[in-house]
Design a protein around this motif. Structure first.
Motif, PDB file in Angstrom:
ATOM      1  N   PRO A  23      -4.239  45.623  -1.515  1.00 19.68           N
ATOM      2  CA  PRO A  23      -3.743  45.033  -0.271  1.00 19.68           C
ATOM      3  C   PRO A  23      -4.633  45.388   0.920  1.00 19.68           C
ATOM      4  N   VAL A  24      -4.679  44.451   1.877  1.00 21.57           N
ATOM      5  CA  VAL A  24      -5.570  44.607   3.020  1.00 21.57           C
ATOM      6  C   VAL A  24      -5.329  45.921   3.762  1.00 21.57           C
ATOM      7  N   GLN A  25      -4.036  46.257   3.960  1.00 25.48           N
ATOM      8  CA  GLN A  25      -3.713  47.499   4.673  1.00 25.48           C
ATOM      9  C   GLN A  25      -4.336  48.713   3.973  1.00 25.48           C
ATOM     10  N   GLN A  26      -4.212  48.693   2.652  1.00 19.53           N
ATOM     11  CA  GLN A  26      -4.763  49.818   1.894  1.00 19.53           C
ATOM     12  C   GLN A  26      -6.272  49.870   2.005  1.00 19.53           C
ATOM     13  N   LYS A  27      -6.874  48.695   2.088  1.00 18.23           N
ATOM     14  CA  LYS A  27      -8.335  48.654   2.218  1.00 18.23           C
ATOM     15  C   LYS A  27      -8.785  49.236   3.543  1.00 18.23           C
ATOM     16  N   ILE A  28      -8.032  48.903   4.599  1.00 21.01           N
ATOM     17  CA  ILE A  28      -8.396  49.424   5.917  1.00 21.01           C
ATOM     18  C   ILE A  28      -8.246  50.934   5.927  1.00 21.01           C
ATOM     19  N   ALA A  29      -7.161  51.417   5.302  1.00 18.30           N
ATOM     20  CA  ALA A  29      -6.957  52.862   5.216  1.00 18.30           C
ATOM     21  C   ALA A  29      -8.067  53.511   4.397  1.00 18.30           C
ATOM     22  N   ALA A  30      -8.465  52.847   3.307  1.00 14.73           N
ATOM     23  CA  ALA A  30      -9.529  53.397   2.448  1.00 14.73           C
ATOM     24  C   ALA A  30     -10.827  53.489   3.232  1.00 14.73           C
ATOM     25  N   GLU A  31     -11.106  52.436   3.997  1.00 11.56           N
ATOM     26  CA  GLU A  31     -12.339  52.424   4.776  1.00 11.56           C
ATOM     27  C   GLU A  31     -12.366  53.605   5.752  1.00 11.56           C
ATOM     28  N   ALA A  32     -11.222  53.812   6.443  1.00  7.91           N
ATOM     29  CA  ALA A  32     -11.161  54.899   7.416  1.00  7.91           C
ATOM     30  C   ALA A  32     -11.374  56.254   6.735  1.00  7.91           C
ATOM     31  N   ARG A  33     -10.818  56.376   5.523  1.00  5.04           N
ATOM     32  CA  ARG A  33     -10.978  57.645   4.816  1.00  5.04           C
ATOM     33  C   ARG A  33     -12.415  57.879   4.367  1.00  5.04           C
ATOM     34  N   VAL A  34     -13.059  56.824   3.873  1.00  2.00           N
ATOM     35  CA  VAL A  34     -14.463  56.986   3.460  1.00  2.00           C
ATOM     36  C   VAL A  34     -15.305  57.398   4.661  1.00  2.00           C
ATOM     37  N   ARG A  35     -15.032  56.747   5.793  1.00  5.77           N
ATOM     38  CA  ARG A  35     -15.758  57.076   7.015  1.00  5.77           C
ATOM     39  C   ARG A  35     -15.577  58.545   7.389  1.00  5.77           C
ATOM     40  N   ARG A  36     -14.323  58.997   7.354  1.00  4.12           N
ATOM     41  CA  ARG A  36     -14.037  60.406   7.688  1.00  4.12           C
ATOM     42  C   ARG A  36     -14.765  61.350   6.750  1.00  4.12           C
ATOM     43  N   ALA A  37     -14.703  61.026   5.452  1.00 10.06           N
ATOM     44  CA  ALA A  37     -15.337  61.900   4.458  1.00 10.06           C
ATOM     45  C   ALA A  37     -16.844  61.971   4.698  1.00 10.06           C
ATOM     46  N   LEU A  38     -17.444  60.812   4.969  1.00  4.51           N
ATOM     47  CA  LEU A  38     -18.897  60.788   5.173  1.00  4.51           C
ATOM     48  C   LEU A  38     -19.290  61.491   6.461  1.00  4.51           C
ATOM     49  N   ALA A  39     -18.343  61.527   7.416  1.00  5.84           N
ATOM     50  CA  ALA A  39     -18.621  62.227   8.672  1.00  5.84           C
ATOM     51  C   ALA A  39     -18.517  63.745   8.504  1.00  5.84           C
ATOM     52  N   GLY A  40     -18.103  64.195   7.318  1.00  4.72           N
ATOM     53  CA  GLY A  40     -18.130  65.632   7.051  1.00  4.72           C
ATOM     54  C   GLY A  40     -16.789  66.328   7.170  1.00  4.72           C
ATOM     55  N   ASP A  41     -15.692  65.583   7.260  1.00  4.12           N
ATOM     56  CA  ASP A  41     -14.371  66.204   7.302  1.00  4.12           C
ATOM     57  C   ASP A  41     -14.152  67.045   6.038  1.00  4.12           C
TER      58      ASP A  41
END
Ligand code: C2E
Ligand code: CA
Ligand code: CA
Length: 277
Positions: A16-34
């Motif tokens: 689902p689109v909502q889950q995709k947006i959440a996934a994107e935000a999480r990948v971004r956070r992880a790559l930013a070093g969280d």
């Protein structure tokens, strides 16, 4: 999907689109070093049918969430592909995989890394791989394998064969992933410089009881050998399939029968045991 591309979705496959947006935000956070949200690699052994030993490993990315849950790539790879985050994610995977390979240096032959069509199409992909390798003088580059799927041929505007040739000139090896599942497997074999064919698990699971699967596997093994390529059978879950593959002369296999993908400490322990045997 534009051009002459068609994509087929079923309800089970659609995130689902909502889950995709959440996934994107999480990948971004992880790559930013969280530190609470990380993208560790798990490793699945590739085993020689001749010796029963681990000859290599496939690196498979996971997401570890702040509550300790481990998510499979199904939950975030597609979102990363669509947003282009797959490019920095892929670089993270490559660098981490090579670090692990160096750490296990005298015990593990090679590591393979999945490369998505979008990554391969990126103008900076070959220079990125080159810069990772340039930092490792004396490293035997054939110990790095890049896995490419057939969809790379169609979803990308770049000349895939030229790109793969450029990668081969760097000294790395190329594997054709999920072989047999696309619509152009023979075109793939004809035109692309690959070293390894990874036979998709849909041809492998249950092959001991399915004469048609067994015939296809024998033919692919013969074809790959004639073209100077090696074969890995994926998705070997049963002892009977492992034995059938060994008898057919398939040099290497991967699958739950031998081991599921493991977090790095567990993979390392398994590697040590495999050497001692
Ligand atoms: P893949 O490249 O075809 O990887 C093999 C998948 O099959 C893995 O799923 C693995 O856990 C699973 N598998 C291995 N042995 C067996 C078996 O005996 N039976 C069954 N039923 N399954 C088996 P995983 O780790 O969930 O990865 C799924 C897909 O996500 C991969 O398919 C690959 O396309 C993608 N992926 C994983 N890591 C990365 C990455 O770092 N970058 C990119 N671009 N894609 C990745
Ligand atoms: Ca793969
Ligand atoms: Ca595969």
């Amino acid at each position: 999907a534009g051009g002459n591309r068609v994509q087929v979705y079923t309800d089970e496959l659609r995130v689902p689109v909502q889950q995709k947006i959440a996934a994107e935000a999480r990948v971004r956070r992880a790559l930013a070093g969280d530190p609470r949200l990380t993208l560790p690699l798990w490793f699945q052994p590739v085993v020689s049918t001749e010796t029963g030993r681990i000859v290599g490993a496939e690196a498979l990315v996971r997401m570890r969430t702040p509550d300790g849950e481990i998510l499979s790539p199904f939950h975030f790879i597609e979102a990363a592909e669509e947003t282009g985050l797959i490019v920095p994610l892929g670089e993270h995977v490559l660098r981490t995989a090579v670090e692990h390979l160096l750490q296990w240096s005298d015990r593990l032959g090679y590591i393979s890394v999945n490369v998505s069509p979008r990554q391969l199409a990126e103008p900076d992909f070959v220079p990125m791989v080159e810069s990772v390798l340039a930092a490792l003088p004396g490293f035997d580059r054939s110990r790095l394998v890049l896995e490419i799927t057939e969809t790379a041929l169609f979803t990308s505007a770049v000349d895939v064969s030229e790109r793969l040739n450029a990668l081969k000139r760097l000294g790395v090896r190329i594997a054709l992933d999920d072989f047999g599942t696309g619509y152009s497997s023979l075109t793939w074999l004809k035109s692309l410089p690959a070293d390894i064919v990874k036979l998709d698990r849909s041809f492998v699971a249950g092959l001991a009881e399915d004469a048609r699967k067994a015939s296809i596997i024998e033919a692919v093994l013969w074809l790959a050998r004639s073209l100077g390529m090696s074969t890995i059978a994926e998705g070997v879950e049963e002892q009977a399939d492992w034995e059938a593959l060994r008898t057919a002369g398939c040099p290497a296999v991967q699958g739950y029968f031998f081991s599921k993908p493991l977090p790095s400490p567990e993979f390392e322990a398994m590697l040590l045991k495999s050497i001692e045997r």
